[in-house]
Design an enzyme around this catalytic site. Structure first.
Site, PDB file in Angstrom:
ATOM      1  N   LYS A  12     -17.914-126.081  78.894  1.00  0.00           N
ATOM      2  CA  LYS A  12     -17.256-127.192  78.201  1.00  0.00           C
ATOM      3  C   LYS A  12     -18.039-128.481  78.442  1.00  0.00           C
ATOM      4  O   LYS A  12     -18.312-128.856  79.591  1.00  0.00           O
ATOM      5  CB  LYS A  12     -15.815-127.356  78.678  1.00  0.00           C
ATOM      6  CG  LYS A  12     -14.907-126.225  78.238  1.00  0.00           C
ATOM      7  CD  LYS A  12     -13.496-126.406  78.736  1.00  0.00           C
ATOM      8  CE  LYS A  12     -12.698-127.337  77.842  1.00  0.00           C
ATOM      9  NZ  LYS A  12     -11.257-127.354  78.231  1.00  0.00           N
ATOM     10  N   ILE A  13     -18.383-129.126  77.349  1.00  0.00           N
ATOM     11  CA  ILE A  13     -19.161-130.362  77.374  1.00  0.00           C
ATOM     12  C   ILE A  13     -18.356-131.450  76.664  1.00  0.00           C
ATOM     13  O   ILE A  13     -17.858-131.226  75.556  1.00  0.00           O
ATOM     14  CB  ILE A  13     -20.511-130.193  76.656  1.00  0.00           C
ATOM     15  CG1 ILE A  13     -21.320-129.023  77.246  1.00  0.00           C
ATOM     16  CG2 ILE A  13     -21.309-131.485  76.672  1.00  0.00           C
ATOM     17  CD1 ILE A  13     -21.879-129.278  78.618  1.00  0.00           C
TER      18      ILE A  13
END
Length: 214
Positions: free
Chosen positions: A83-84
């Protein structure tokens, strides 16, 4: 539609997996902080419990730091997705990670344009947060509808992963709009199974069967 569970609690994940409906898991730093033990070990156990993508989030704010963290998280298990956050630094990181074959989930998306930028950068999943939009009196599902339309128009491979789900209605609307995935808290997933008419029907059938048994 794919169903993910939004939790880091292994027992909740195993319960949903036992129902035969679970396609993946999303976690975040807050969810992982609520569980005992080392977060890497917990992520590994989650990956081993589910045959599907498991999202773990970076906490760095600079692209280089995000990439470094992502590479380490990706080593945990083949199911790991990173997750960015949706920022310019995040886009830089997504571009690098995509080139390396590391799957990403762009999180904290609050507009169709943010989703478009993430898809252009090559993200695997984009996560619009519908409940948090509803909280500020801006319909979150309208955002999802626009994202799905834009992605369909241009045939992006990026999947729309509806997040921050608060109730079953969000899931019905996401399905009608053609969203690829909903990630759902455990307490909401349980609501999807239940209906008072089902309970009523079971009680009636059992009561009638007792008459037959006599």
């Amino acid at each position: 539609m794919k169903i993910f569970i939004d939790t880091a609690n292994l027992e909740e994940i195993k319960e949903a997996e036992s129902w035969g409906i679970l396609d993946g898991v999303t976690t975040n730093p807050t969810l992982l902080s609520r569980e005992d033990g080392n977060f890497r070990d917990n992520l590994r156990k989650i990956c081993e419990a589910v045959n599907g993508p498991v999202s773990g989030e970076v906490v760095a704010l600079e692209a280089d730091g995000m990439v470094k963290e992502a590479r380490e998280l990706a080593k945990i298990h083949d199911n790991m997705v990173i997750k960015i956050p949706m920022t310019t630094e995040g886009l830089k990181a997504i571009k690098k990670l995509t080139a390396e074959g590391i799957k990403t989930n762009t999180t904290l998306v609050f507009s169709p344009l943010q989703a478009l930028m993430a898809a252009k950068a090559g993200t695997t999943f984009v996560s619009p947060f519908v409940g948090r939009m509803d909280d500020i009196q801006s319909p979150g599902m309208e955002m999802v509808e626009k994202i799905v339309k834009i992605f369909d128009n241009y045939d992006f491979d990026t999947e729309v992963l509806v997040a921050s789900i608060r109730n079953p209605l969000h899931i019905i609307q996401a399905g009608m709009m053609g969203a690829d995935i909903c990630t759902i808290p455990h307490k909401v997933i349980k609501k999807l199974v239940s209906h008072p008419k089902t309970d009523e029907g079971i009680e009636r059938f059992l009561a009638d069967w007792k008459k037959v048994e006599k």
